[in-house]
Design an enzyme around this catalytic site. Structure first.
Site, PDB file in Angstrom:
ATOM      1  N   GLY A   1      23.693  37.030  43.570  1.00 35.36           N
ATOM      2  CA  GLY A   1      24.534  38.010  42.893  1.00 35.36           C
ATOM      3  C   GLY A   1      24.968  39.205  43.713  1.00 35.36           C
TER       4      GLY A   1
ATOM      5  N   ARG B   1      27.982  33.874  46.932  1.00 35.27           N
ATOM      6  CA  ARG B   1      29.188  34.621  47.282  1.00 35.27           C
ATOM      7  C   ARG B   1      29.055  35.399  48.592  1.00 35.27           C
ATOM      8  NH1 ARG B   1      32.689  36.772  43.294  1.00 35.27           N
ATOM      9  NH2 ARG B   1      31.070  36.282  41.772  1.00 35.27           N
TER      10      ARG B   1
ATOM     11  N   CYS C   1      53.470  27.185  36.480  1.00 35.25           N
ATOM     12  CA  CYS C   1      54.280  27.559  35.322  1.00 35.25           C
ATOM     13  C   CYS C   1      53.418  28.295  34.314  1.00 35.25           C
ATOM     14  CB  CYS C   1      54.924  26.322  34.737  1.00 35.25           C
ATOM     15  SG  CYS C   1      56.022  25.552  35.924  1.00 35.25           S
ATOM     16  N   GLU C   2      52.972  29.475  34.697  1.00 32.14           N
ATOM     17  CA  GLU C   2      52.128  30.341  33.877  1.00 32.14           C
ATOM     18  C   GLU C   2      52.425  31.769  34.280  1.00 32.14           C
ATOM     19  OE1 GLU C   2      49.704  29.525  31.635  1.00 32.14           O
ATOM     20  OE2 GLU C   2      49.928  27.368  31.996  1.00 32.14           O
TER      21      GLU C   2
ATOM     22  N   GLU D   1      18.798  33.349  45.993  1.00 28.65           N
ATOM     23  CA  GLU D   1      19.898  32.383  45.974  1.00 28.65           C
ATOM     24  C   GLU D   1      21.265  33.033  46.167  1.00 28.65           C
ATOM     25  OE1 GLU D   1      18.361  29.155  42.745  1.00 28.65           O
ATOM     26  OE2 GLU D   1      19.197  31.001  41.956  1.00 28.65           O
ATOM     27  N   PRO D   2      21.528  33.586  47.334  1.00 22.83           N
ATOM     28  CA  PRO D   2      22.853  34.161  47.552  1.00 22.83           C
ATOM     29  C   PRO D   2      23.915  33.076  47.711  1.00 22.83           C
ATOM     30  CG  PRO D   2      21.532  34.306  49.554  1.00 22.83           C
ATOM     31  CD  PRO D   2      20.637  33.723  48.495  1.00 22.83           C
TER      32      PRO D   2
ATOM     33  N   ARG E   1      40.860  33.007  40.128  1.00 30.39           N
ATOM     34  CA  ARG E   1      40.015  34.141  39.753  1.00 30.39           C
ATOM     35  C   ARG E   1      40.760  35.314  39.142  1.00 30.39           C
ATOM     36  NH1 ARG E   1      37.079  36.739  42.844  1.00 30.39           N
ATOM     37  NH2 ARG E   1      35.352  37.064  41.432  1.00 30.39           N
TER      38      ARG E   1
HETATM   39  C1  LIG Z   1      25.945  31.603  40.669  1.00 27.87           C
HETATM   40  C2  LIG Z   1      24.500  31.615  40.858  1.00 27.87           C
HETATM   41  C3  LIG Z   1      23.950  32.119  42.046  1.00 27.87           C
HETATM   42  C4  LIG Z   1      24.778  32.758  43.134  1.00 27.87           C
HETATM   43  O1  LIG Z   1      25.444  33.895  42.723  1.00 27.87           O
HETATM   44  P1  LIG Z   1      26.311  34.715  43.797  1.00 27.87           P
HETATM   45  O2  LIG Z   1      26.892  35.818  43.008  1.00 27.87           O
HETATM   46  O3  LIG Z   1      27.353  33.774  44.289  1.00 27.87           O
HETATM   47  O4  LIG Z   1      25.394  35.155  44.872  1.00 27.87           O
HETATM   48  C5  LIG Z   1      22.590  32.033  42.210  1.00 27.87           C
HETATM   49  N1  LIG Z   1      21.800  31.485  41.265  1.00 27.87           N
HETATM   50  C6  LIG Z   1      22.301  30.989  40.113  1.00 27.87           C
HETATM   51  C7  LIG Z   1      21.393  30.381  39.115  1.00 27.87           C
HETATM   52  C8  LIG Z   1      23.659  31.043  39.865  1.00 27.87           C
HETATM   53  O5  LIG Z   1      24.142  30.554  38.738  1.00 27.87           O
END
Ligand SMILES: *Cc1c(COP(=O)(O)O)cnc(C)c1O
Length: 443
Positions: free
Chosen positions: A249, A297, A365-366, A294-295, A334
């Site tokens: 996140g 993005r 076409c939006e 868990e990065p 997005r």
């Molecule tokens: C999407 C997600 C992430 C990664 O989030 P980022 O904002 O991309 O770092 C990690 N863990 C879980 C469970 C997610 O759904």
């Protein structure tokens, strides 16, 4: 512009990524085109991996959240960098396995894992499933028994931390579809339930509070809530989790409204999390859990840009000027989804002063098919190459064939050399699965 080591303006006044001239890339590969900088991706993977190892020793692992950008090459890079991955579908799992990614370093997420996805995960012997419902726990237990294995799982819990980010990417509010709430007691109840299952080994908990978050305090608060919960569970159920997965996140730069963080600043998130885990464990007399982050993005987001060619330009006097490109919501949905902001740059005239306020429109076409609204740009002309920055995450992975537009290919750039990691779709691909019933056939 957000200059950094590998994204710069070269002596020809062209945008350059990873040593490759973006105008040349557009000529060679065509547009629209996703371009990824391998050095940036590897640097980010290493920053997380090395910081976690330095602060926490061998007792942790970085997982690349591959929904941000999934293809075989990115799994190869993650494997070479010696990190794990998480997947959220059978399709991502399949892609990773086809790339030769080691199954034991794969975690599987999802709020509704399908029966066949659970079966595929077990058949592949993946490291861990992050369970998110009672019925899923039942299914994992039954399928594990059939195979004569004990499946390791974590439970996704919701710590009830409201992070400051877009409502659609918040995942730990009380009404979230994700996780079991700590506050209302369901997290405790499901723990007791999972512990009764003979073919499941409950290792601990997972939480992910949302995405595009910059404040460390939101993450730190989530650690506190999880560790507090862990202590309560130990006391009440006599179960002490051995693993804690804190999700991802961490925010990235899209426009100058966002912070531009250096790798060292990303390392500070890991340092803050580790410090809080240690502090909480000590205060609550808990063993230090195996720690996962868990990065997604932040590993690939700023590593990628999208190149387009400018087409129609339409001025509505006194109202707006639209610059239309050969891509749009089919390669980057997005803006349509979240009104996300992006920074466009004229890649072939990257040095020029911005003189106009324009909106970048896609070709679908939006009316909502926009990439950026009211952004500064030099006077653009048909044929200019427009780069949109920070599109490495959640662009290709969210792309679609709406209007039967072709999903753009991806190239990976390293030391000025570029090659396809996802080749171009063709019109043939679009009709590959189309079938015409016999009675409708033209003779
Ligand atoms: C999407 C997600 C992430 C990664 O989030 P980022 O904002 O991309 O770092 C990690 N863990 C879980 C469970 C997610 O759904």
């Amino acid at each position: 512009m957000n200059e950094r080591e590998t994204l710069k303006i070269n002596e020809r006044g062209h945008l350059e990524l990873g040593g490759a001239d973006c105008v040349e890339l557009a000529q060679r590969f065509g547009t629209p085109l996703y371009v990824f900088d391998e050095a940036y991706i590897r640097r980010m993977m290493r920053v997380y991996r090395d910081t976690l190892a330095r602060e926490y020793g061998e007792n942790g692992m970085v997982l690349y959240a591959s929904k941000a950008f999934s293809c075989k090459a990115i799994y190869r890079i993650a494997d070479e960098e010696n990190i794990g991955i998480d997947v959220v579908s059978g399709g991502e799992l399949y892609t990773a396995l086809q790339a030769g990614f080691p199954a034991e370093k794969i975690y599987m997420h999802g709020n509704n894992k399908l029966d066949y996805e659970i079966g595929e995960a077990l058949d592949a012997k993946i490291g861990c499933i992050v369970a998110d419902s009672y019925s899923e726990i039942d299914k994992i237990d039954v399928e594990a028994k059939k195979r004569g294995i004990i499946q390791k799982i974590l439970l996704r819990i919701n710590p009830g931390v409201e992070a400051h980010t877009h409502a659609f990417v918040q995942t730990a509010t009380t009404d979230s579809k994700f996780g079991f709430s700590i506050q209302n007691g369901t997290a405790e109840a499901v723990t007791a339930y999972a512990l009764t299952k003979e073919n499941i080994l409950l290792e601990g908990y997972h939480c992910h509070i949302g995405s595009q978050i910059f404040e460390k305090k939101s993450f730190v608060l989530a650690v506190e809530k999880c560790m507090d919960f862990t202590a309560k569970i130990k006391e009440k159920l006599g179960f002490e989790p051995t693993k804690l997965n804190l999700g991802g996140g961490y925010g990235v730069w899209y426009t100058d409204e966002d912070k531009k963080l250096s790798p060292e600043e990303y390392a500070e998130y890991v340092e803050a999390l580790v410090a809080e885990v240690k502090k909480q464990a000590k205060e609550r007399k808990l063993a230090l859990p195996f720690l996962l982050i868990e990065p997604g993005r932040s590993i690939v987001g700023e590593a990628g840009i999208t190149l387009y060619t400018v087409g129609s330009i339409k001025e509505i006097p006194g109202v707006k000027k639209y610059i239309a490109i050969d891509g749009g919501m089919f390669d980057n949905p997005r803006y349509a989804l979240y009104q996300s902001k992006y920074t466009p740059v004229l890649a072939n005239r990257a040095n020029e002063e911005t003189t106009e306020l324009v909106s970048i429109a896609g070709k679908c076409c939006e009316s909502g098919d926009l990439i950026a609204v009211n952004v500064d740009l030099p006077k653009a002309e048909r044929g200019d190459i427009l780069a949109v920055l920070s599109t490495g995450a959640y662009n290709y992975s969210m792309a679609m064939n709406y209007n039967r537009n072709l999903i753009p290919p991806c190239v990976l750039v390293k030391d000025g050399e570029a090659e396809y990691i996802v080749k171009p779709q063709t019109y043939e691909d679009l009709i590959r699965n189309d079938l015409v019933p016999e009675r409708l056939k033209k003779d």
